[in-house]
Motif scaffolding. Structure first.
Motif, short mmCIF file in Angstrom:
data_model
loop_
_atom_site.label_atom_id
_atom_site.label_comp_id
_atom_site.label_asym_id
_atom_site.label_seq_id
_atom_site.Cartn_x
_atom_site.Cartn_y
_atom_site.Cartn_z
N ALA A 34 0.84 -1.21 0.00
CA ALA A 34 0.00 0.00 0.00
C ALA A 34 0.87 1.26 0.00
O ALA A 34 0.60 2.22 -0.73
CB ALA A 34 -0.93 0.00 1.21
N VAL A 35 1.94 1.23 0.81
CA VAL A 35 2.85 2.38 0.87
C VAL A 35 3.54 2.56 -0.47
O VAL A 35 3.66 3.69 -0.98
CB VAL A 35 3.89 2.19 2.00
CG1 VAL A 35 4.97 3.27 1.92
CG2 VAL A 35 3.22 2.24 3.36
N HIS A 36 3.99 1.45 -1.07
CA HIS A 36 4.63 1.47 -2.38
C HIS A 36 3.72 2.13 -3.42
O HIS A 36 4.12 3.04 -4.15
CB HIS A 36 4.98 0.03 -2.78
CG HIS A 36 5.85 -0.07 -3.99
ND1 HIS A 36 6.39 -1.25 -4.43
CD2 HIS A 36 6.28 0.87 -4.87
CE1 HIS A 36 7.12 -1.03 -5.52
NE2 HIS A 36 7.06 0.24 -5.80
N HIS A 37 2.49 1.68 -3.43
CA HIS A 37 1.48 2.21 -4.35
C HIS A 37 1.26 3.70 -4.12
O HIS A 37 1.18 4.48 -5.08
CB HIS A 37 0.18 1.45 -4.09
CG HIS A 37 -0.62 1.22 -5.31
ND1 HIS A 37 -0.35 0.19 -6.19
CD2 HIS A 37 -1.68 1.88 -5.81
CE1 HIS A 37 -1.21 0.24 -7.18
NE2 HIS A 37 -2.04 1.25 -6.98
N ALA A 38 1.17 4.09 -2.88
CA ALA A 38 0.92 5.50 -2.54
C ALA A 38 2.10 6.37 -2.96
O ALA A 38 1.91 7.50 -3.44
CB ALA A 38 0.65 5.64 -1.05
N LEU A 39 3.32 5.86 -2.78
CA LEU A 39 4.50 6.63 -3.21
C LEU A 39 4.47 6.86 -4.71
O LEU A 39 4.74 7.96 -5.19
CB LEU A 39 5.79 5.88 -2.82
CG LEU A 39 6.20 5.96 -1.34
CD1 LEU A 39 7.38 5.02 -1.06
CD2 LEU A 39 6.57 7.37 -0.93
N GLU A 40 4.11 5.81 -5.45
CA GLU A 40 4.00 5.95 -6.91
C GLU A 40 2.91 6.96 -7.27
O GLU A 40 3.09 7.79 -8.15
CB GLU A 40 3.72 4.60 -7.55
CG GLU A 40 4.96 3.69 -7.54
CD GLU A 40 4.70 2.30 -8.10
OE1 GLU A 40 5.66 1.63 -8.47
OE2 GLU A 40 3.52 1.89 -8.14
N GLY A 41 1.81 6.89 -6.54
CA GLY A 41 0.71 7.82 -6.78
C GLY A 41 1.11 9.26 -6.54
O GLY A 41 0.59 10.18 -7.16
N LEU A 42 2.06 9.47 -5.63
CA LEU A 42 2.54 10.82 -5.33
C LEU A 42 3.62 11.26 -6.33
O LEU A 42 4.14 12.37 -6.23
CB LEU A 42 3.11 10.87 -3.91
CG LEU A 42 2.09 10.84 -2.77
CD1 LEU A 42 2.79 10.66 -1.43
CD2 LEU A 42 1.26 12.12 -2.75
N GLY A 43 3.97 10.36 -7.24
CA GLY A 43 4.93 10.75 -8.28
C GLY A 43 6.37 10.36 -8.00
O GLY A 43 7.27 10.76 -8.74
N PHE A 44 6.61 9.58 -6.94
CA PHE A 44 7.97 9.14 -6.66
C PHE A 44 8.28 7.92 -7.53
O PHE A 44 7.65 6.86 -7.37
CB PHE A 44 8.13 8.78 -5.18
CG PHE A 44 8.02 9.96 -4.26
CD1 PHE A 44 9.05 10.90 -4.19
CD2 PHE A 44 6.89 10.14 -3.48
CE1 PHE A 44 8.94 11.99 -3.35
CE2 PHE A 44 6.79 11.23 -2.63
CZ PHE A 44 7.82 12.16 -2.57
N THR A 45 9.21 8.08 -8.43
CA THR A 45 9.57 6.97 -9.30
C THR A 45 10.83 6.28 -8.75
O THR A 45 11.51 6.82 -7.88
CB THR A 45 9.87 7.47 -10.72
OG1 THR A 45 10.85 8.49 -10.63
CG2 THR A 45 8.62 8.02 -11.38
#
Lengths: 76, 76
Positions: free
Chosen positions: A20-31
């Motif tokens: 979930a954290v991984h997904h949220a980081l991606e959603g925030l634009g962290f590649t």
């Protein structure tokens, strides 16, 4: 005496919170994030004469679940 | 690159989980425990060129709640 117990899931154990954290980081634009695992950090203030064996006993009986988790005790 | 983020409650912030663990340790017969605080340990696998600023940004925007938590980033 201050003691830190680092508890983390064993490799291979599914970690929904980490995903979930991984997904949220991606959603925030962290590649560039390849993997995220979420564990616990338990800080204890114990008597100075507490032995390593006692600390290990605390971990095995309460602080960590030996079936799916690893733990590491660090005296600070 | 592996990164560990240590998230812990700020001093003075009530920690019900820590109190529950403290209580349980006493119930199991462990004496001499003065205080227990429970935090999170987040392990990330990120691209090698990830900057400190980006990691700090991840912490402030998602991994830690700056109002009640402190965090520390450690490159492994």
């Amino acid at each position: 005496m201050k003691v830190r117990v680092h508890v983390s899931l064993k490799p291979g154990v599914l970690d929904p919170q980490g995903r979930a954290v991984h997904h949220a980081l991606e959603g925030l634009g962290f590649t560039g994030v390849q993997d995220v695992r979420v564990g616990r950090l338990i800080e204890l203030e114990v008597a100075d004469d507490t032995t390593d064996a006692t600390l290990d006993d605390m971990c095995r009986r309460l602080l960590a679940n030996g079936v799916v988790e690893n733990y590491r005790v660090e005296r600070v």
